[in-house]
Enzyme design. Sequence first.
Site, short mmCIF file in Angstrom:
data_model
loop_
_atom_site.label_atom_id
_atom_site.label_comp_id
_atom_site.label_asym_id
_atom_site.label_seq_id
_atom_site.Cartn_x
_atom_site.Cartn_y
_atom_site.Cartn_z
N GLU A 233 7.85 34.98 57.84
CA GLU A 233 6.65 35.23 58.57
C GLU A 233 5.75 33.91 58.88
O GLU A 233 5.14 33.50 59.88
CB GLU A 233 6.00 36.37 58.34
CG GLU A 233 6.69 37.64 58.80
CD GLU A 233 7.58 38.53 57.80
OE1 GLU A 233 6.79 38.92 57.22
OE2 GLU A 233 6.94 37.24 56.35
N SER B 191 47.74 34.69 32.22
CA SER B 191 47.02 35.09 33.59
C SER B 191 46.08 33.93 34.41
O SER B 191 45.90 35.00 35.00
CB SER B 191 45.86 36.14 33.38
OG SER B 191 44.05 35.46 32.74
N ASP C 203 40.03 33.82 27.80
CA ASP C 203 40.12 33.21 28.93
C ASP C 203 39.06 31.78 28.41
O ASP C 203 39.12 30.58 29.46
CB ASP C 203 39.61 33.83 29.46
CG ASP C 203 40.70 34.95 30.30
OD1 ASP C 203 42.01 34.37 29.82
OD2 ASP C 203 40.03 35.74 30.80
N ARG D 292 31.73 27.08 41.14
CA ARG D 292 32.87 25.47 41.31
C ARG D 292 32.92 24.59 42.89
O ARG D 292 32.81 25.48 43.67
CB ARG D 292 33.95 25.99 41.16
CG ARG D 292 34.47 26.56 39.38
CD ARG D 292 33.84 25.83 38.47
NE ARG D 292 34.02 26.39 37.34
CZ ARG D 292 35.33 26.42 36.37
NH1 ARG D 292 36.32 25.68 37.15
NH2 ARG D 292 35.45 27.59 35.86
N SER E 231 27.63 42.80 21.96
CA SER E 231 27.88 43.76 20.67
C SER E 231 28.50 43.49 19.67
O SER E 231 27.43 44.23 18.29
CB SER E 231 27.95 45.99 21.02
OG SER E 231 29.53 45.10 21.20
#
Length: 378
Positions: free
Chosen positions: A62, A178, A210, A217, A241
Amino acid sequence: MTDLKQQQQLQRDHHMMHRALLLARRGVMTTRPNPAVGCVITVNHRVVAEGWHHQAGEPHAEVHALRVAGQQAKGATAYVTLEPCSHMGRTPPCSDALIEAGIARVVVAMQDPNPRVSGNGVKRLKDAGVVVEVGVLEAAAERLNPGFISRMTLQRPWLTLKMATSLDGKTALSDGRSQWITSAEARSDVQFYRAQADAILSGAATVLADNPKLTVRVEQWPKSRQLPEPLKQPVRIIIDSQHRVSDDARLFDSPAPVWLVRTTPGNASRHPHCHELIVSADKNGKVCLKALMVELANREINQLWTECGANLAGALIEQQLCDRLMIYSSEQILGHQGRSVIDMAEPINLACAPRFKIIDRRQVGPDQRLVAVPHTQD
């Protein structure tokens, strides 16, 4: 006002509010933790000024529009995608700015879910003699800021669970390999959605397996999308944990904050941008996910993008904390020994199984992107 005039006015209101919503979208990746808001000011149905909220701490939509309008604001109509604020936050109240500028009519898409504002901005305007209408393109305005609305009404972030799978629903080979199940186009597409999130949630198991950076990126940014300025890297939130994440993880290659979520304090990290979040444990001694969501809401996390392993994915779905599934499915088939994308208890019967409604499906390079929401959101 005759029925014809009312219809014409409604059409004009819809047209101008649609324009305000398009303006608001420009701030979707830069305003956090504030909502994205747009404003259009008209005189005699002609646009004289536009504005949108750029970043938290800077003027709201505004104020930007009023500065452009100048003296033309007196007696004008303002279209705002969210109820003008009525309290002193990072910036002064927008309702006061509209009143002082002499705006005669304010059309609002939706009431602010923030309890500090909700209804107060409208009341302030009406008490000053301003004509106020609320609810024009309300559903579209709600879709613009799902995270902010969730934080204000449910006291938890709006959570997207992203998964990359083979055509037969596997996320990795049996030995955990993977990279890469999905295509470069799919990984590029992910950057756009990561950039919309306040934080990226993952688990220690994913970090150990991984060693990801979990950042947006720039080199993979989709060419069809405009890169936001400034690009705000999400906070990386890792459930740890068992205190397994070490200081040499690639997470720490970026200066963006890392929050390690634990149930008991651990050794202090040598990285100044690494912080520890201590939350309560559940009955199994693991991080209580619902308590974590409350803590993240208290820390002004609106949208949470989640890239994690099957166990955490299953827990989020079981505890009804997933607001949106985004699944990138490749052309590959990995076979029955491949790793499952979701690990959760089998439902007692099919009627008890969590159900998601597919709301979008489209091709991304050679892959498909499927978007689904819980049926409870119908």
